[in-house]
Design a protein around this motif. Structure first.
Motif, PDB file in Angstrom:
ATOM      1  N   ARG A   1       0.831  -1.198   0.000  1.00  0.00           N
ATOM      2  CA  ARG A   1       0.000   0.000   0.000  1.00  0.00           C
ATOM      3  C   ARG A   1       0.867   1.250   0.000  1.00  0.00           C
ATOM      4  O   ARG A   1       2.025   1.225   0.432  1.00  0.00           O
TER       5      ARG A   1
ATOM      6  N   TYR B   1       4.597  10.267  -0.524  1.00  0.00           N
ATOM      7  CA  TYR B   1       4.199   8.950  -0.043  1.00  0.00           C
ATOM      8  C   TYR B   1       5.385   8.011   0.045  1.00  0.00           C
ATOM      9  O   TYR B   1       6.401   8.196  -0.603  1.00  0.00           O
TER      10      TYR B   1
ATOM     11  N   CYS C   1      -1.136   3.799  -8.583  1.00  0.00           N
ATOM     12  CA  CYS C   1      -0.527   5.006  -8.003  1.00  0.00           C
ATOM     13  C   CYS C   1       0.803   5.327  -8.679  1.00  0.00           C
ATOM     14  O   CYS C   1       1.075   6.484  -9.006  1.00  0.00           O
TER      15      CYS C   1
ATOM     16  N   ASN D   1      -5.264   3.293  -2.013  1.00  0.00           N
ATOM     17  CA  ASN D   1      -3.843   3.210  -1.674  1.00  0.00           C
ATOM     18  C   ASN D   1      -3.289   1.797  -1.837  1.00  0.00           C
ATOM     19  O   ASN D   1      -2.081   1.617  -1.943  1.00  0.00           O
TER      20      ASN D   1
ATOM     21  N   ILE E   1      -7.206   7.892  -2.495  1.00  0.00           N
ATOM     22  CA  ILE E   1      -6.232   8.923  -2.852  1.00  0.00           C
ATOM     23  C   ILE E   1      -6.749   9.618  -4.109  1.00  0.00           C
ATOM     24  O   ILE E   1      -7.087   8.967  -5.094  1.00  0.00           O
TER      25      ILE E   1
END
Length: 173
Positions: A25, A37, A138, A132, A167
């Protein structure tokens, strides 16, 4: 070949929707007005598949909405669903590529089609939401110049099987 959805090819909408591996994640942090992140890897990866969507003919008939399919020969292997949003961004509601075709530029081609559509319709950029736990998505958005604009820890909180946060990613023109 990328083609806009019509009544004739509408049946292909859910064909590229396949599972993906959840290997970890994304852990977003907000410091000095900037989102960043890190990643956490899971000791036991698992597969996840989103439920098939119902598609409305409004995505064919109405301005401000579109679905584009990516075909290899006569097989639909990718799609992007996009519409206008209240904040002046075009909202990517969904983007998916069939498992065997991932990491071959199809998502990038569909994203470029969405950018073209959004610019043609005078939007200020693109936005979308992902979870996530969809680490590869991502990475894809970050690689394509999207930035995190917000995180929502409550969006999935009423779904007992969901152990994830939302997100929101933005790409400003």
């Amino acid at each position: 070949m990328i083609t806009k959805m019509t009544q004739l090819n509408m049946k292909d909408f859910n064909k590229p929707n396949e599972s993906f591996i959840v290997s970890g994640r994304i852990i977003p942090t907000f410091e000095n007005n900037v989102w960043q992140y890190t990643e956490e890897l899971f000791s036991e990866p698992y597969f996840k598949k989103y439920e098939d969507d119902d598609i409305e003919s409004s995505y064919i008939e109405e301005e401000g909405k579109a679905v584009f399919f990516y075909y290899v020969e006569n097989s639909c292997i990718g799609r992007i669903k996009i519409r206008s949003n209240w904040n002046g961004y075009a909202l990517i509601e969904d983007i998916t590529v069939a498992k065997d075709y991932r990491k071959n530029g199809i998502g990038y081609a569909l994203l470029n089609k969405a950018i073209e559509w959004a610019k043609d319709n005078n939007f200020g950029g693109l936005m979308l939401e992902t979870q996530n736990i969809n680490v590869s998505a991502c990475h894809f958005y970050a690689k394509n110049h999207f930035v995190i604009g917000a995180v929502d820890t409550m969006l999935y909180s009423n779904i007992s099987t969901a152990n994830e946060i939302a997100i929101f990613w933005y790409y400003k023109f």
